[in-house]
Design a protein around this motif. Structure first.
Motif, PDB file in Angstrom:
ATOM      1  N   LEU A   7       2.627  23.057   2.303  1.00  0.00           N
ATOM      2  CA  LEU A   7       1.622  22.451   1.424  1.00  0.00           C
ATOM      3  C   LEU A   7       1.867  20.960   1.180  1.00  0.00           C
ATOM      4  CD1 LEU A   7       1.119  25.416  -1.086  1.00  0.00           C
ATOM      5  CD2 LEU A   7      -0.063  24.932   1.086  1.00  0.00           C
ATOM      6  N   HIS A   8       2.489  20.281   2.150  1.00  0.00           N
ATOM      7  CA  HIS A   8       2.711  18.828   2.007  1.00  0.00           C
ATOM      8  C   HIS A   8       2.958  18.253   3.398  1.00  0.00           C
ATOM      9  CE1 HIS A   8       4.811  15.468  -0.552  1.00  0.00           C
ATOM     10  NE2 HIS A   8       4.331  14.963   0.561  1.00  0.00           N
ATOM     11  N   SER A   9       2.000  17.443   3.887  1.00  0.00           N
ATOM     12  CA  SER A   9       2.152  16.868   5.221  1.00  0.00           C
ATOM     13  C   SER A   9       1.286  15.610   5.342  1.00  0.00           C
ATOM     14  CB  SER A   9       1.752  17.881   6.298  1.00  0.00           C
ATOM     15  OG  SER A   9       0.362  18.141   6.255  1.00  0.00           O
ATOM     16  N   HIS A  10       1.631  14.790   6.331  1.00  0.00           N
ATOM     17  CA  HIS A  10       0.951  13.488   6.519  1.00  0.00           C
ATOM     18  C   HIS A  10       0.431  13.319   7.936  1.00  0.00           C
ATOM     19  CE1 HIS A  10       2.175  11.898   2.593  1.00  0.00           C
ATOM     20  NE2 HIS A  10       3.240  12.655   2.782  1.00  0.00           N
ATOM     21  N   SER A  11      -0.681  12.579   8.030  1.00  0.00           N
ATOM     22  CA  SER A  11      -1.287  12.246   9.319  1.00  0.00           C
ATOM     23  C   SER A  11      -1.431  10.730   9.418  1.00  0.00           C
ATOM     24  CB  SER A  11      -2.677  12.890   9.430  1.00  0.00           C
ATOM     25  OG  SER A  11      -3.612  12.161   8.639  1.00  0.00           O
ATOM     26  N   ASP A  39      -2.291  13.270   2.547  1.00  0.00           N
ATOM     27  CA  ASP A  39      -2.000  11.866   2.851  1.00  0.00           C
ATOM     28  C   ASP A  39      -1.918  11.037   1.573  1.00  0.00           C
ATOM     29  OD1 ASP A  39      -1.585  11.336   5.670  1.00  0.00           O
ATOM     30  OD2 ASP A  39      -3.595  12.175   5.958  1.00  0.00           O
ATOM     31  N   HIS A  40      -1.174   9.933   1.659  1.00  0.00           N
ATOM     32  CA  HIS A  40      -0.987   9.048   0.501  1.00  0.00           C
ATOM     33  C   HIS A  40      -2.309   8.394   0.098  1.00  0.00           C
ATOM     34  CE1 HIS A  40       3.398   9.237   0.690  1.00  0.00           C
ATOM     35  NE2 HIS A  40       3.358   8.961   1.977  1.00  0.00           N
ATOM     36  N   ASP A  41      -2.810   8.742  -1.071  1.00  0.00           N
ATOM     37  CA  ASP A  41      -3.929   8.043  -1.709  1.00  0.00           C
ATOM     38  C   ASP A  41      -5.203   8.008  -0.859  1.00  0.00           C
ATOM     39  OD1 ASP A  41      -2.135   7.428  -3.828  1.00  0.00           O
ATOM     40  OD2 ASP A  41      -1.363   5.737  -2.674  1.00  0.00           O
ATOM     41  N   VAL A  64      -4.031  15.803  -1.176  1.00  0.00           N
ATOM     42  CA  VAL A  64      -3.830  14.360  -1.300  1.00  0.00           C
ATOM     43  C   VAL A  64      -2.495  14.177  -2.017  1.00  0.00           C
ATOM     44  CG1 VAL A  64      -5.025  14.182  -3.552  1.00  0.00           C
ATOM     45  CG2 VAL A  64      -4.944  12.180  -2.035  1.00  0.00           C
ATOM     46  N   GLU A  65      -1.787  13.085  -1.731  1.00  0.00           N
ATOM     47  CA  GLU A  65      -0.565  12.751  -2.467  1.00  0.00           C
ATOM     48  C   GLU A  65      -0.824  11.440  -3.191  1.00  0.00           C
ATOM     49  OE1 GLU A  65       3.076  12.369  -0.168  1.00  0.00           O
ATOM     50  OE2 GLU A  65       4.312  12.367  -1.984  1.00  0.00           O
ATOM     51  N   ILE A  66      -0.959  11.532  -4.505  1.00  0.00           N
ATOM     52  CA  ILE A  66      -1.349  10.365  -5.298  1.00  0.00           C
ATOM     53  C   ILE A  66      -0.108   9.612  -5.780  1.00  0.00           C
ATOM     54  CG2 ILE A  66      -2.493   9.627  -7.433  1.00  0.00           C
ATOM     55  CD1 ILE A  66      -4.498  11.844  -7.085  1.00  0.00           C
ATOM     56  N   SER A 247       6.861  20.638   3.687  1.00  0.00           N
ATOM     57  CA  SER A 247       7.862  19.930   4.482  1.00  0.00           C
ATOM     58  C   SER A 247       7.839  18.429   4.254  1.00  0.00           C
ATOM     59  CB  SER A 247       7.626  20.210   5.968  1.00  0.00           C
ATOM     60  OG  SER A 247       6.335  19.729   6.347  1.00  0.00           O
ATOM     61  N   ASP A 248       6.698  17.858   3.824  1.00  0.00           N
ATOM     62  CA  ASP A 248       6.521  16.394   3.798  1.00  0.00           C
ATOM     63  C   ASP A 248       6.685  15.837   5.220  1.00  0.00           C
ATOM     64  OD1 ASP A 248       5.913  13.962   2.676  1.00  0.00           O
ATOM     65  OD2 ASP A 248       7.795  13.744   1.573  1.00  0.00           O
ATOM     66  N   PHE A 249       6.146  16.575   6.168  1.00  0.00           N
ATOM     67  CA  PHE A 249       6.236  16.193   7.582  1.00  0.00           C
ATOM     68  C   PHE A 249       5.477  14.880   7.828  1.00  0.00           C
ATOM     69  CE2 PHE A 249       4.482  16.138  11.858  1.00  0.00           C
ATOM     70  CZ  PHE A 249       5.532  16.544  12.661  1.00  0.00           C
ATOM     71  N   HIS A 250       6.141  13.947   8.562  1.00  0.00           N
ATOM     72  CA  HIS A 250       5.505  12.688   8.966  1.00  0.00           C
ATOM     73  C   HIS A 250       5.578  12.478  10.482  1.00  0.00           C
ATOM     74  CE1 HIS A 250       6.250  11.578   4.716  1.00  0.00           C
ATOM     75  NE2 HIS A 250       5.491  10.521   4.867  1.00  0.00           N
ATOM     76  N   ASP A 251       6.669  12.917  11.096  1.00  0.00           N
ATOM     77  CA  ASP A 251       7.066  12.321  12.374  1.00  0.00           C
ATOM     78  C   ASP A 251       7.697  13.399  13.268  1.00  0.00           C
ATOM     79  OD1 ASP A 251       8.516  11.007  14.381  1.00  0.00           O
ATOM     80  OD2 ASP A 251       9.231   9.424  13.058  1.00  0.00           O
TER      81      ASP A 251
HETATM   82 MN    MN Z   1       4.613  12.939   1.236  1.00  0.00          MN
END
Ligand code: MN
Ligand code: AMP
Ligand code: MN
Ligand code: MN
Length: 274
Positions: A7-11, A39-41, A64-66, A247-251
């Motif tokens: 429940l936490h990931s970024h694109s 995603d951030h904001d 969303v991650e604010i 996971s806060d997956f980015h990369d």
């Molecule tokens: Mn994050």
């Protein structure tokens, strides 16, 4: 079998390296049943993620991650299950995007003064150029040879007191929670163990979050030690917050962070989503 949640990931809509479609594809490959793109904001990556999730048969939560400021410190509040067309949420995110743009311009000037030519343009090349984060600057500074890794660049250039750091007043905590609730979502404290807070500060923060109506706390995330997990679980119990995991997956080149590869939540905690 229990469903696998992340429940936490970024694109690439913020500081992730995979496009929303690539991210959803990877989540499916790694056995995730329920994915939130956070995603951030920004919610700009959600339509593409939604289309891919439909094709691949994976459940997607709009997220969303604010970026928020509490007691002059930056905290991250994840919104889950939001309506990404909600006008008040979009207006709030637009304010944060303006702050990001202004900060990126100032970071670019400061890093140029520190000897990195065209720093803003360089950072913008690592994303879609619109939603610039410190991660984008860090990738450009690695390219410039400033330090070997993104983490080293953060340490030497991008944290408080370092040449590329620009202090920013993000959303008020109450506003971040209100925008998420107004859009029908649930508000979750992201990665509580990653703030540079004492235990007393973290408890004060969680008390304020609960007073704002906050719903949950990430109990499990990447690089969360068994001790941290136990602490987070006890905060969830003490403050009666629902438990989340992400996971806060980015990369995809970072081997120690992967989609869906997290320990289970402690069984007594009510999950944020089921
Ligand atoms: Mn994050
Ligand atoms: P920003 O919101 O633009 O200030 O950037 C915050 C992002 O930077 C976080 O979401 C992380 O992805 C990344 N970040 C923060 N600290 C570090 C660090 N020490 N090493 C690597 N990435 C970091
Ligand atoms: Mn990030
Ligand atoms: Mn975060």
């Amino acid at each position: 079998m229990a469903l696998v949640y992340d429940l936490h990931s970024h694109s690439t809509a913020s500081d992730g390296l995979l496009s929303p479609r690539e991210l959803v594809t990877r989540a499916k490959q790694f056995g995730v049943d329920v994915l939130a793109l956070t995603d951030h904001d920004t919610v700009a990556g959600l339509p593409e993620a939604r289309a891919a999730a439909g094709e691949m048969g994976i459940a997607l939560l709009n997220g969303v991650e604010i970026s928020a400021t509490w007691n002059r410190r930056t905290v991250h509040i994840v919104g889950l299950g939001i309506d990404p067309t909600n006008a008040a949420l979009l207006a709030g995110l637009a304010q944060l995007q303006t702050k990001r743009r202004e900060r990126a311009e100032e970071m670019g000037r400061r890093l140029e003064a520190a000897g990195f030519a065209n720093a803003l343009a360089g950072a913008q090349r690592y994303g879609d150029g619109r939603n610039v984060t410190r991660t984008h600057f860090a990738r450009y500074l690695v390219e410039c040879g400033a330090a070997p890794t993104v983490g080293d660049v953060f340490h030497s250039y991008l944290r408080a007191g370092k040449p590329g750091y620009v202090k920013t007043e993000w959303a008020a905590l109450a506003d971040a929670v209100a925008w998420i609730h107004g859009a029908g979502g649930r508000a979750v404290v992201a990665h509580p163990g990653r703030y540079d807070f004492t235990g007393a500060m973290l408890r004060a923060f969680l008390a304020d979050f609960v007073a704002c109506g906050g719903d949950g706390i990430e109990v499990v995330y990447s690089r969360c030690s068994p001790d941290m997990l136990r602490n987070n679980a006890s905060y969830a119990r003490q403050f009666r917050l629902r438990a989340s995991l992400g996971s806060d997956f980015h990369d995809p080149t970072v081997p120690w962070v992967e989609l869906g590869r997290l320990p289970a939540l402690p069984g007594d905690l009510p999950p944020i989503w089921n």
